[in-house]
Motif scaffolding. Sequence first.
Motif, mmCIF file in Angstrom:
data_model
loop_
_atom_site.group_PDB
_atom_site.id
_atom_site.type_symbol
_atom_site.label_atom_id
_atom_site.label_comp_id
_atom_site.label_asym_id
_atom_site.label_seq_id
_atom_site.Cartn_x
_atom_site.Cartn_y
_atom_site.Cartn_z
ATOM 1 N N GLU A 191 0.841 -1.194 0.000
ATOM 2 C CA GLU A 191 0.000 0.000 0.000
ATOM 3 C C GLU A 191 0.878 1.247 0.000
ATOM 4 O OE1 GLU A 191 -3.368 2.171 2.850
ATOM 5 O OE2 GLU A 191 -2.657 0.140 3.318
ATOM 6 N N LEU A 192 0.818 2.009 -1.084
ATOM 7 C CA LEU A 192 1.551 3.268 -1.172
ATOM 8 C C LEU A 192 0.839 4.319 -0.326
ATOM 9 C CD1 LEU A 192 3.707 5.139 -2.414
ATOM 10 C CD2 LEU A 192 2.180 5.435 -4.380
ATOM 11 N N LEU A 193 1.549 4.901 0.640
ATOM 12 C CA LEU A 193 0.960 5.880 1.539
ATOM 13 C C LEU A 193 1.147 7.306 1.049
ATOM 14 C CD1 LEU A 193 2.101 4.344 4.947
ATOM 15 C CD2 LEU A 193 -0.065 3.984 3.740
ATOM 16 N N GLY A 194 2.255 7.586 0.359
ATOM 17 C CA GLY A 194 2.479 8.932 -0.138
ATOM 18 C C GLY A 194 3.909 9.147 -0.558
ATOM 19 N N THR A 195 4.130 10.218 -1.294
ATOM 20 C CA THR A 195 5.472 10.577 -1.748
ATOM 21 C C THR A 195 5.685 12.060 -1.540
ATOM 22 O OG1 THR A 195 4.758 11.047 -4.024
ATOM 23 C CG2 THR A 195 5.454 8.784 -3.531
ATOM 24 N N VAL A 196 6.961 12.456 -1.496
ATOM 25 C CA VAL A 196 7.369 13.854 -1.488
ATOM 26 C C VAL A 196 8.418 14.025 -2.585
ATOM 27 C CG1 VAL A 196 8.453 15.720 -0.184
ATOM 28 C CG2 VAL A 196 6.939 14.108 0.999
ATOM 29 N N SER A 229 6.614 6.602 1.148
ATOM 30 C CA SER A 229 6.172 5.838 2.316
ATOM 31 C C SER A 229 5.165 4.784 1.872
ATOM 32 C CB SER A 229 5.534 6.757 3.362
ATOM 33 O OG SER A 229 6.449 7.717 3.833
ATOM 34 N N TYR A 230 5.257 3.597 2.447
ATOM 35 C CA TYR A 230 4.353 2.506 2.071
ATOM 36 C C TYR A 230 4.309 1.470 3.190
ATOM 37 C CZ TYR A 230 8.852 0.387 0.788
ATOM 38 O OH TYR A 230 10.150 -0.078 0.811
ATOM 39 N N GLU A 231 3.338 0.582 3.094
ATOM 40 C CA GLU A 231 3.241 -0.570 3.981
ATOM 41 C C GLU A 231 3.185 -1.833 3.127
ATOM 42 O OE1 GLU A 231 -0.076 -0.331 6.639
ATOM 43 O OE2 GLU A 231 0.583 1.575 7.542
ATOM 44 N N LEU A 232 3.632 -2.936 3.702
ATOM 45 C CA LEU A 232 3.524 -4.227 3.036
ATOM 46 C C LEU A 232 3.589 -5.341 4.073
ATOM 47 C CD1 LEU A 232 6.867 -5.247 1.240
ATOM 48 C CD2 LEU A 232 6.737 -3.656 3.159
ATOM 49 N N THR A 233 3.163 -6.508 3.673
ATOM 50 C CA THR A 233 3.264 -7.707 4.502
ATOM 51 C C THR A 233 4.324 -8.616 3.913
ATOM 52 O OG1 THR A 233 0.952 -7.568 5.184
ATOM 53 C CG2 THR A 233 2.035 -9.711 5.415
ATOM 54 N N ILE A 234 5.275 -9.006 4.743
ATOM 55 C CA ILE A 234 6.393 -9.856 4.309
ATOM 56 C C ILE A 234 6.260 -11.218 4.983
ATOM 57 C CG2 ILE A 234 8.891 -10.090 4.170
ATOM 58 C CD1 ILE A 234 9.004 -7.023 4.693
ATOM 59 N N HIS A 235 6.393 -12.271 4.206
ATOM 60 C CA HIS A 235 6.340 -13.631 4.730
ATOM 61 C C HIS A 235 7.744 -14.243 4.729
ATOM 62 C CE1 HIS A 235 1.893 -14.034 4.469
ATOM 63 N NE2 HIS A 235 2.049 -13.143 3.497
ATOM 64 N N ALA A 236 8.071 -14.919 5.811
ATOM 65 C CA ALA A 236 9.288 -15.733 5.832
ATOM 66 C C ALA A 236 9.080 -16.965 4.951
ATOM 67 C CB ALA A 236 9.615 -16.146 7.260
ATOM 68 N N GLN A 237 10.193 -17.611 4.606
ATOM 69 C CA GLN A 237 10.145 -18.796 3.749
ATOM 70 C C GLN A 237 10.869 -19.952 4.438
ATOM 71 O OE1 GLN A 237 8.753 -18.345 0.446
ATOM 72 N NE2 GLN A 237 8.218 -16.360 1.342
ATOM 73 N N TYR A 238 10.313 -21.147 4.283
ATOM 74 C CA TYR A 238 11.052 -22.322 4.756
ATOM 75 C C TYR A 238 10.649 -23.534 3.927
ATOM 76 C CZ TYR A 238 13.414 -25.738 7.618
ATOM 77 O OH TYR A 238 14.276 -26.739 8.038
ATOM 78 N N ASN A 239 11.632 -24.236 3.413
ATOM 79 C CA ASN A 239 11.428 -25.448 2.638
ATOM 80 C C ASN A 239 12.127 -26.600 3.351
ATOM 81 O OD1 ASN A 239 10.269 -24.614 -0.275
ATOM 82 N ND2 ASN A 239 11.649 -23.005 0.459
ATOM 83 N N ASP A 240 11.370 -27.593 3.734
ATOM 84 C CA ASP A 240 11.918 -28.769 4.414
ATOM 85 C C ASP A 240 12.415 -29.739 3.338
ATOM 86 O OD1 ASP A 240 12.622 -30.488 6.455
ATOM 87 O OD2 ASP A 240 10.631 -31.410 6.547
ATOM 88 N N ILE A 241 13.648 -29.505 2.884
ATOM 89 C CA ILE A 241 14.180 -30.217 1.723
ATOM 90 C C ILE A 241 14.733 -31.581 2.117
ATOM 91 C CG2 ILE A 241 15.916 -30.151 -0.119
ATOM 92 C CD1 ILE A 241 15.715 -27.069 0.041
ATOM 93 N N ASP A 242 14.259 -32.600 1.440
ATOM 94 C CA ASP A 242 14.820 -33.956 1.570
ATOM 95 C C ASP A 242 15.768 -34.164 0.395
ATOM 96 O OD1 ASP A 242 15.450 -36.622 1.630
ATOM 97 O OD2 ASP A 242 13.365 -37.346 1.625
#
Length: 462
Positions: A191-196, A229-242
Amino acid sequence: LAAPADIVALVDAGDFAGAEAAIAAALADPGLDADGRVALEFQRERMRRIRMDFGLDEAAAKERLRRDIPDLTDEEFARWDQAGLIEARVIDGERRWFNRGPSNLFRLSAEARERKATPLNFYDSPLEFAHPHHAEVRDAALATGERSVAPRRVRVTQSLTVKPDQVPAGETLRAWLPFPRAIEGQQEEIELLGTVPAVHQLAPESALQRTVYMEAPARAGEPTEFSVSYELTIHAQYNDIDPTRVVPAEITPELAPFVEERAPHVVFTDAMRLRSAAIVGDETNPYFVAKKLFEYVDSLPWAGAREYSTITNISQHALEQGHADCGQQTLLLITLLRLNGIPARWQSGWIFSEGSYNNMHDWGWLYLAPYGWVPMDVTFGRLHDARPELQDFYLGGLDALRIAFNDDYSREFVPAKRHPRSETVDLQRGEVEWDGGNLYFDQWKYGFKWEILSPREPAAES
């Protein structure tokens, strides 16, 4: 910006006088086209930037070191310099030392660290060591069966401030600030909140180096400020690799670009092939090949690097130097992986913490069948102080305290920049220019502020 190879070689060899003579002669050719002229003029600019990076003579380099080792001897300095531990180069017959060479020494030499009279205080991310977030991510992934877990909602303001009187008053300054693109399962709900200034142009989601573009007039005696200025949601990553399930990937047309060379920074040189063969040996399982290459690059000490725009081939430079920063390590690993038929690609942006730490950072992704694309951060590397099941977290996993600005390197901006960039590979600090040319890093300042917010509640079902 591909200049004639002989001129590039002269610059790389430190024969700046010879390079300048060759550039002047080439520019005098009436048949020279516009692209050729820009490429030649950039070699002049590259020499200027190299001189800025290598700003220390011997007396100044010793003076810097004596701030931390007051009784430094000439013999010690000469020995460390001879071993390549205080980065230096010869320019037109004069030996010059890298501005960050004296501070890098303490990362490269245990002997120097023991001699250091001032406190040893490296600026490293808390996530380069065992951290509760690593366990949080792994536990959540194993419990849910999902790869994308442990989200963080973040509010960011990034700024670029041009110093007063860098261009004539009334001229228009054009600035590009990095802006994240949505990547499913990694960073979403942007979400873009604003710029200057408020008027701006946001590059499309398809831009692999995405930006917010703004313009502002220069005023005499005043700085010129740009911010987003902006907001975002960041997800961690995990792969259980065999590893026993990993098989060579079928190189489809979509994957083909990620196993190919891409000059100038991903090139399968003879030296690269020899190093790869020595590391990989007779291993054929793609996971274990990747792990061997990851551990080799991880073994190279981190050290502050000169500006990327001054380096002709970054992966080869890292191989030869024996130390590297995050982007150099990542490009070296990408090159070695691709050389072994394992698809690999670039990502970079900004890392931060739940405390006060933040920094620019580069990492990557590799493709392992049947898992698909999985992340890698060879600079954070193996977490030797973590529990055994968490030590390889960053070969297949990623924390949620980083924003990706770039899904590739050295890509065109939207709108396009008219003059060569300050950073020709990455986009983290921003870029700025005017009709008269590019403004380099010494002409402006940058800033990054962040706040970790409460996670967004899922939308209620109707």
